[in-house]
Design an enzyme around this catalytic site. Sequence first.
Site, mmCIF file in Angstrom:
data_model
loop_
_atom_site.group_PDB
_atom_site.id
_atom_site.type_symbol
_atom_site.label_atom_id
_atom_site.label_comp_id
_atom_site.label_asym_id
_atom_site.label_seq_id
_atom_site.Cartn_x
_atom_site.Cartn_y
_atom_site.Cartn_z
ATOM 1 N N GLY A 1 -70.689 -15.869 25.667
ATOM 2 C CA GLY A 1 -71.477 -16.871 26.364
ATOM 3 C C GLY A 1 -71.749 -16.401 27.725
ATOM 4 O O GLY A 1 -73.044 -16.775 28.109
ATOM 5 N N GLU B 1 -67.712 -12.092 19.529
ATOM 6 C CA GLU B 1 -67.426 -13.500 18.622
ATOM 7 C C GLU B 1 -67.119 -12.805 17.035
ATOM 8 O O GLU B 1 -66.281 -13.346 16.691
ATOM 9 C CB GLU B 1 -68.885 -14.295 18.609
ATOM 10 C CG GLU B 1 -69.120 -14.909 19.805
ATOM 11 C CD GLU B 1 -69.766 -14.273 20.948
ATOM 12 O OE1 GLU B 1 -69.838 -12.949 20.825
ATOM 13 O OE2 GLU B 1 -69.818 -14.957 21.859
ATOM 14 N N ALA C 1 -66.946 -18.176 26.268
ATOM 15 C CA ALA C 1 -66.329 -19.496 26.071
ATOM 16 C C ALA C 1 -65.050 -19.641 26.978
ATOM 17 O O ALA C 1 -64.231 -18.677 26.866
ATOM 18 C CB ALA C 1 -66.290 -19.900 24.719
ATOM 19 N N GLU D 1 -74.784 -14.215 26.931
ATOM 20 C CA GLU D 1 -75.738 -14.938 26.565
ATOM 21 C C GLU D 1 -76.491 -15.974 27.824
ATOM 22 O O GLU D 1 -77.869 -16.102 27.696
ATOM 23 C CB GLU D 1 -75.074 -16.143 25.583
ATOM 24 C CG GLU D 1 -74.918 -15.481 24.160
ATOM 25 C CD GLU D 1 -74.110 -16.222 23.218
ATOM 26 O OE1 GLU D 1 -73.447 -16.959 23.321
ATOM 27 O OE2 GLU D 1 -75.029 -16.131 21.917
#
Length: 702
Positions: free
Chosen positions: A102, A125, A61, A105
């Site tokens: 992210g 996270e 992110a 991911e």
Amino acid sequence: MTASYQVRGPVAVITLNNPPVNGLGLATRQAVAAAIEQAEADAAVQALVITGAGAAFSGGADIKEFGSPKALAEPNLLSLVLLVEACAKPVVAAIHTVCMGGGLELALACHYRIAAAGTKVALPEVKLGLLPGAGGTQRLPRALGVEPALNMIVSGEPVLSELLAQVPGQQLFHRMAKGDLLEEALAFAAEVAQQRPLPRVRDLKAQLTDPQVDPQAYFQFARNMVGAQSRNFPAPLRCLEAVAASVTMKFDDGIRAEREGFAALMMTPESKALRHAFFAERAASKIADVPSDTPLRKIERVAVIGAGTMGGGISMNFLNAGIPVIILETQQDALDRGLATIRKNYEAQVKKGKLKEDKFQQRMGLLSSTLNYADIAQADLVIEAVFEEMGVKEAVFKQLDAVMKPGAILASNTSTLDINTIAQFTQRPQDVLGLHFFSPANVMKLLEVVRGAATAKDVLATVMALAKKIRKTAVVSGVCDGFIGNRMIEQYFRQAGFLLDEGCSPSQVDRALEKFGFAMGPFRMSDLAGNDISWAIRKRRYQEQPGLRYSASADRLCELGRFGQKTQAGWYDYIEGKREALPSAVVADMLAQHRSALGISARSISDDEIVQRLVFALVNEGARLLEEGIAQRASDVDMVYLTGYGFPLWRGGPMCYADTVGLFNVLQAMKRFAKNPLDDAKFWEPAPLLARLVAEGGSFTG
Ligand code: NAD
């Protein structure tokens, strides 16, 4: 452009390009989504490669968007991940250097993955009190296996790609690059261009390494382990439940469970506190009127004056960072003692296996010593750590002014003395500042950078950069008695004293604060630091401010010679060689006599009251420091307490905690305390900033 698009033969290459780590901010997500659509529409394109420009595949992110509506704006990360996975043409992730959060991911949604060795792979996270919210908890266990995925998700720690590639049966990396990552990714993409159906991680089964093990039993065992290790943090257990869902639920249901877990964690005070601390650390390194491009002075050699407790620890920081240090003392025996302590500290680390022998030799090789000021003249930075007396500091700084080369930075490690006065002992006050390390100086993260009235901006910029190099969290403080940390702790100790007067025992106060989450309560802390030190400070301070009320019980303690651990007697009794604090009958008697001399009959006091009085004392003084401009921002005050005073991380520091409690409630409690005749009404006068924020419905940390 935050992502570029280029067609190379039959393959479209999408390159994330959002420095420094290709954070997946809105513009980047939009660019990737557009590129995927373009590739799908182009009949000449048969496969896609996604990679990252510069020093990352993607760090995840974009922290600049954290908490802003942009972070959730479409295409959000979850939508982007689905778009990639649903692409009708094979998508190959070409992963290198950093692949986190992210970024991982996104890679997991690609059909194939090729990685360069040395890539740091993580789902971090949990460190912000969250869980991976774009399918990470469902796809990583399917691609990597349940146990290694659970370890990564619950710890948040990075693992190197080459180690992950060795996990038996893993489908995380289909290939490891042997040479040029992009060329090999292009070849891989061309090779698999016609493969159908496209492999998707969601279609894999999340499995334990040993199929004989009952997943229920495994997760119960893991729950017990993780629960015990993360008592004050809800995120690790939530992460675990999400991973368990990857085994027990269908993929889409697991994704829903992950979303619910993510949303619930986002609202927890613990996650708010961790995110606050994360941003506070970054903010602390910035000084409003010192531009980020301020030229820095070179720091290649450091001198330390005084080889005592602090001088030794301070020196070790620089040696550890590969910077040569020369220590100066006035007496050979003091110098020998100091050097021997440094050597002993390193030897202990070698013994524990924390430091390799060659590193130890290398560090000791960077250390030299002298009794002569002429030998330190060429140092770029000198840090004074001699006795805490203005006369001694004066003599040292006059010497430094006489010998140090022009442009050298002259720093004092003083805890309480006025940096502006010290600067005036030299002809170069612009080069003088305070560098206030905390004991043990080679361990504690906090460094208060004390900015004098004349301190030059490039001096400040230089030490802030240097602090990062020696792995300290630097927080800027203006000049005042005690700077940020100790000025606040003074009020905390004053309240702790009043609590003793009213009927608490030292261990009751310590227990309440430790239950709240402090690493150590105030009385154990005093015993460790030495009660004589605060006694000396009190004598000076209370002479200067005769009206100031405080409990004289600490003076009575010192009159008994109970200086703390070093005399094996302080607020507690100690057994030689041990650190365990044992309740002391002598202290209980002393306190009883002290109360009866004051005509006070002890009352029972709740843990809540103890915690509120001590923590709100910090908050009120913190507000004063902000108002006076001594601290630049509330989050700086929090950083000081998180990194230097053992304030519980999951509460985010005193100012963040006050916001969580609600400033109105803090003020109400303070008004109640002010009515207690044994407390001090003046003490609880609200700082004007606090009163103003309550009136405006504002908060410290926003
Ligand atoms: P210390 O007594 O352990 O060490 C002081 C050293 O300075 C001694 O080795 C002494 O021989 C040497 N010294 C004295 N006068 C000197 C001179 N003129 N020239 C060269 N060397 C001289 O003290 P310490 O605890 O290391 O404290 C040093 C400074 O650091 C003080 O200003 C103190 O307030 C500050 N400080 C201490 C702590 C702590 O927890 N001890 C924490 C932060 C800051």
